[in-house]
Design an enzyme around this catalytic site. Structure first.
Site, PDB file in Angstrom:
ATOM      1  CG  HIS A   1      49.286  14.261   6.065  1.00 28.36           C
ATOM      2  ND1 HIS A   1      48.659  15.363   5.539  1.00 28.36           N
ATOM      3  CD2 HIS A   1      49.922  14.686   7.187  1.00 28.36           C
ATOM      4  CE1 HIS A   1      48.910  16.409   6.313  1.00 28.36           C
ATOM      5  NE2 HIS A   1      49.671  16.025   7.316  1.00 28.36           N
TER       6      HIS A   1
ATOM      7  CB  CYS B   1      47.054  15.772   9.266  1.00 27.09           C
ATOM      8  SG  CYS B   1      47.603  17.432   9.681  1.00 27.09           S
TER       9      CYS B   1
ATOM     10  CG  ASN C   1      50.598  19.639   7.039  1.00 31.97           C
ATOM     11  OD1 ASN C   1      49.490  19.289   6.647  1.00 31.97           O
ATOM     12  ND2 ASN C   1      51.141  19.198   8.161  1.00 31.97           N
TER      13      ASN C   1
HETATM   14  O1  UT7 Z   1      50.531  17.199   9.801  1.00 35.49           O
HETATM   15  C1  UT7 Z   1      50.563  16.645  11.062  1.00 35.49           C
HETATM   16  C2  UT7 Z   1      51.842  16.051  11.349  1.00 35.49           C
HETATM   17  N1  UT7 Z   1      52.865  17.054  11.499  1.00 35.49           N
HETATM   18  C3  UT7 Z   1      54.080  16.692  11.253  1.00 35.49           C
HETATM   19  O2  UT7 Z   1      54.294  15.592  10.831  1.00 35.49           O
HETATM   20  C4  UT7 Z   1      55.215  17.636  11.564  1.00 35.49           C
HETATM   21  C5  UT7 Z   1      56.320  16.857  12.142  1.00 35.49           C
HETATM   22  N2  UT7 Z   1      57.502  17.614  12.477  1.00 35.49           N
HETATM   23  C6  UT7 Z   1      58.309  18.187  11.553  1.00 35.49           C
HETATM   24  O3  UT7 Z   1      58.038  18.151  10.379  1.00 35.49           O
HETATM   25  C7  UT7 Z   1      59.605  18.795  12.024  1.00 35.49           C
HETATM   26  O4  UT7 Z   1      59.795  18.475  13.375  1.00 35.49           O
HETATM   27  C8  UT7 Z   1      59.672  20.330  11.845  1.00 35.49           C
HETATM   28  C9  UT7 Z   1      59.781  20.663  10.371  1.00 35.49           C
HETATM   29  C10 UT7 Z   1      58.438  20.954  12.455  1.00 35.49           C
HETATM   30  C11 UT7 Z   1      60.905  20.891  12.543  1.00 35.49           C
HETATM   31  O5  UT7 Z   1      62.094  20.248  12.133  1.00 35.49           O
HETATM   32  P1  UT7 Z   1      63.166  19.772  13.214  1.00 35.49           P
HETATM   33  O6  UT7 Z   1      64.293  19.225  12.456  1.00 35.49           O
HETATM   34  O7  UT7 Z   1      62.445  18.853  14.162  1.00 35.49           O
HETATM   35  O8  UT7 Z   1      63.615  21.132  13.880  1.00 35.49           O
HETATM   36  P2  UT7 Z   1      63.456  21.613  15.395  1.00 35.49           P
HETATM   37  O9  UT7 Z   1      62.031  21.928  15.704  1.00 35.49           O
HETATM   38  O10 UT7 Z   1      64.142  20.636  16.274  1.00 35.49           O
HETATM   39  O11 UT7 Z   1      64.271  22.963  15.364  1.00 35.49           O
HETATM   40  C12 UT7 Z   1      65.670  22.999  15.044  1.00 35.49           C
HETATM   41  C13 UT7 Z   1      66.157  24.422  15.088  1.00 35.49           C
HETATM   42  C14 UT7 Z   1      65.814  25.141  16.380  1.00 35.49           C
HETATM   43  O12 UT7 Z   1      66.895  25.967  16.719  1.00 35.49           O
HETATM   44  P3  UT7 Z   1      67.940  25.536  17.875  1.00 35.49           P
HETATM   45  O13 UT7 Z   1      67.102  25.363  19.096  1.00 35.49           O
HETATM   46  O14 UT7 Z   1      68.544  24.245  17.386  1.00 35.49           O
HETATM   47  O15 UT7 Z   1      68.873  26.670  17.894  1.00 35.49           O
HETATM   48  C15 UT7 Z   1      64.638  25.999  16.012  1.00 35.49           C
HETATM   49  O16 UT7 Z   1      64.539  27.166  16.790  1.00 35.49           O
HETATM   50  O17 UT7 Z   1      65.566  25.193  14.042  1.00 35.49           O
HETATM   51  C16 UT7 Z   1      64.970  26.364  14.597  1.00 35.49           C
HETATM   52  N3  UT7 Z   1      63.794  26.685  13.808  1.00 35.49           N
HETATM   53  C17 UT7 Z   1      63.801  27.475  12.715  1.00 35.49           C
HETATM   54  N4  UT7 Z   1      64.800  28.145  12.102  1.00 35.49           N
HETATM   55  C18 UT7 Z   1      64.494  28.853  10.988  1.00 35.49           C
HETATM   56  C19 UT7 Z   1      62.512  26.245  13.998  1.00 35.49           C
HETATM   57  N5  UT7 Z   1      61.719  26.748  13.055  1.00 35.49           N
HETATM   58  C20 UT7 Z   1      62.491  27.512  12.244  1.00 35.49           C
HETATM   59  C21 UT7 Z   1      62.232  28.266  11.087  1.00 35.49           C
HETATM   60  N6  UT7 Z   1      63.267  28.911  10.499  1.00 35.49           N
HETATM   61  N7  UT7 Z   1      60.995  28.339  10.536  1.00 35.49           N
END
Ligand code: UT7
Length: 327
Positions: free
Chosen positions: A254, A119, A284
């Site tokens: 980005h 990225c 992204n």
């Molecule tokens: O481009 C390179 C750089 N990349 C980035 O900068 C990405 C950086 N990270 C992010 O943008 C965020 O961490 C994400 C958008 C990937 C995720 O957001 P988050 O607030 O960190 O969520 P999480 O991964 O901690 O997941 C929270 C909950 C989980 O459920 P439990 O364990 O709390 O019950 C996941 O299973 O959300 C659940 N979850 C989803 N639910 C519905 C994860 N993905 C999904 C989904 N739909 N697609």
């Protein structure tokens, strides 16, 4: 790196971008992935992404964006003597996708190669091309970020597959004699910390599995690094060039997550209106996201001559960096 006195300054004289025809909404994804529009919008700000058609390759996207950039610049393809493509999804393991782009554009002179910083790829590619142009090694570069991330997504991993899209963006960079106050790239800073390799990677490759593999990400960890790294690199570049955050007209970041964009702006004390946002429409697109955002803001008239613009990115590696330009 601070730009010391060199015979030339490199200047972006045109930009262009290309998105595949097929837009895919969150609702459409939610029909096959265990997710919802609400979750995706709330956690990432993404509302839709574009997916390349079957047989439509990274090089096709790159060429379409490059043609638009050449058009805006009024530069003929045969004036280009350097093609740099930033991509983590090349058409083939080798040769460089840049060589295919070069041939499709009918360019037969100069050099062509790919840069791989995921990225942060476009930022790395721009800094590399800028270095070549400033010393007079090349005169006119096409710098392109192009990706087909839809080909490396695991559709059973809802934590990643909803976040990415395909697209391309390009700029024409031309060497002009250096003179104080003239438009052009003012400075850049590239960083990497390979200790975090496993936070965001593809679990395949020619030397490991012999397959293309799929994207793996520890999203929360990457998020934690992103805001801190991006804010610090922005401050470093501005300070090196004798500017303050308040001098910035536009931050062109980005586009990974709306919350990262908002968090970075807040940490910098930068007004949110000065941040170019396209993540809602493009998702992204990895190395394509910065030039896609740049092209959007140039074509809609937000970015204007004389303004101070900072491009920044962060991605797998971890890698991160930024480039400061007087438009
Ligand atoms: O481009 C390179 C750089 N990349 C980035 O900068 C990405 C950086 N990270 C992010 O943008 C965020 O961490 C994400 C958008 C990937 C995720 O957001 P988050 O607030 O960190 O969520 P999480 O991964 O901690 O997941 C929270 C909950 C989980 O459920 P439990 O364990 O709390 O019950 C996941 O299973 O959300 C659940 N979850 C989803 N639910 C519905 C994860 N993905 C999904 C989904 N739909 N697609």
């Amino acid at each position: 790196m601070t730009h010391s006195v060199t015979p030339f300054t490199s200047r972006i004289v045109g930009c262009g971008s290309y998105l595949p025809a097929r837009a895919v909404s969150n609702e459409e994804l939610a029909r096959t992935v265990d997710t919802s529009d609400d979750w995706i919008v709330e956690r990432s700000g993404i509302r839709q992404r574009y997916f390349a058609a079957e047989g439509e390759l990274t090089s096709d996207l790159a060429v379409a964006a490059a043609r638009r950039a050449l058009d805006m610049a009024g530069v003929a393809a045969d004036e280009v003597d350097l093609v740099v493509v930033a991509t983590a999804t090349p058409d083939n393991t080798f040769p460089a996708t840049a060589t295919k782009v070069q041939a499709k554009l009918g360019i037969t002179q100069g050099a062509a190669f790919d840069v791989q910083a995921v990225c942060t790829g476009f930022i790395y590619a721009l800094a590399v091309a800028d270095s070549f142009l400033r010393v007079g090694q090349h005169r006119c570069a096409l710098v392109i970020g192009a990706e087909t991330f839809s080909r490396i997504l695991d559709w059973t991993d809802r934590g990643t597959c909803v976040l990415f899209g395909d697209g391309a963006g390009a700029v024409v960079l031309r060497a002009e004699p250096s003179r104080p106050g003239a438009p052009g790239l003012l400075g850049s800073r590239l960083r990497a910390d390979g200790r975090h390799y496993d936070l965001l990677y593809v679990d395949g490759g020619p030397s490991s599995t012999g397959t293309a593999g799929a994207l793996r990400m520890q999203g929360r960890e990457v998020f934690r690094h992103a805001v801190a790294n991006l804010a610090s690199v922005v401050v470093e570049i501005l300070a090196e060039q004798g500017f303050a955050v308040a001098d910035l007209d536009w931050l062109v970041p980005h586009q990974a997550n709306l919350r990262i964009l908002a968090g970075t702006a807040k940490k910098l004390g930068l007004a949110p209106e000065k941040v170019v946002v396209t993540v809602d429409r493009h998702a992204n697109t990895s190395a394509a996201s910065v030039p896609l955002a740049l092209d959007t803001a140039v074509r809609d008239g937000r970015i204007r001559p004389g303004q101070l613009i900072l491009l920044e990115g962060m991605g797998g590696g971890l890698t991160w960096g930024g480039c400061l330009a007087r438009w």
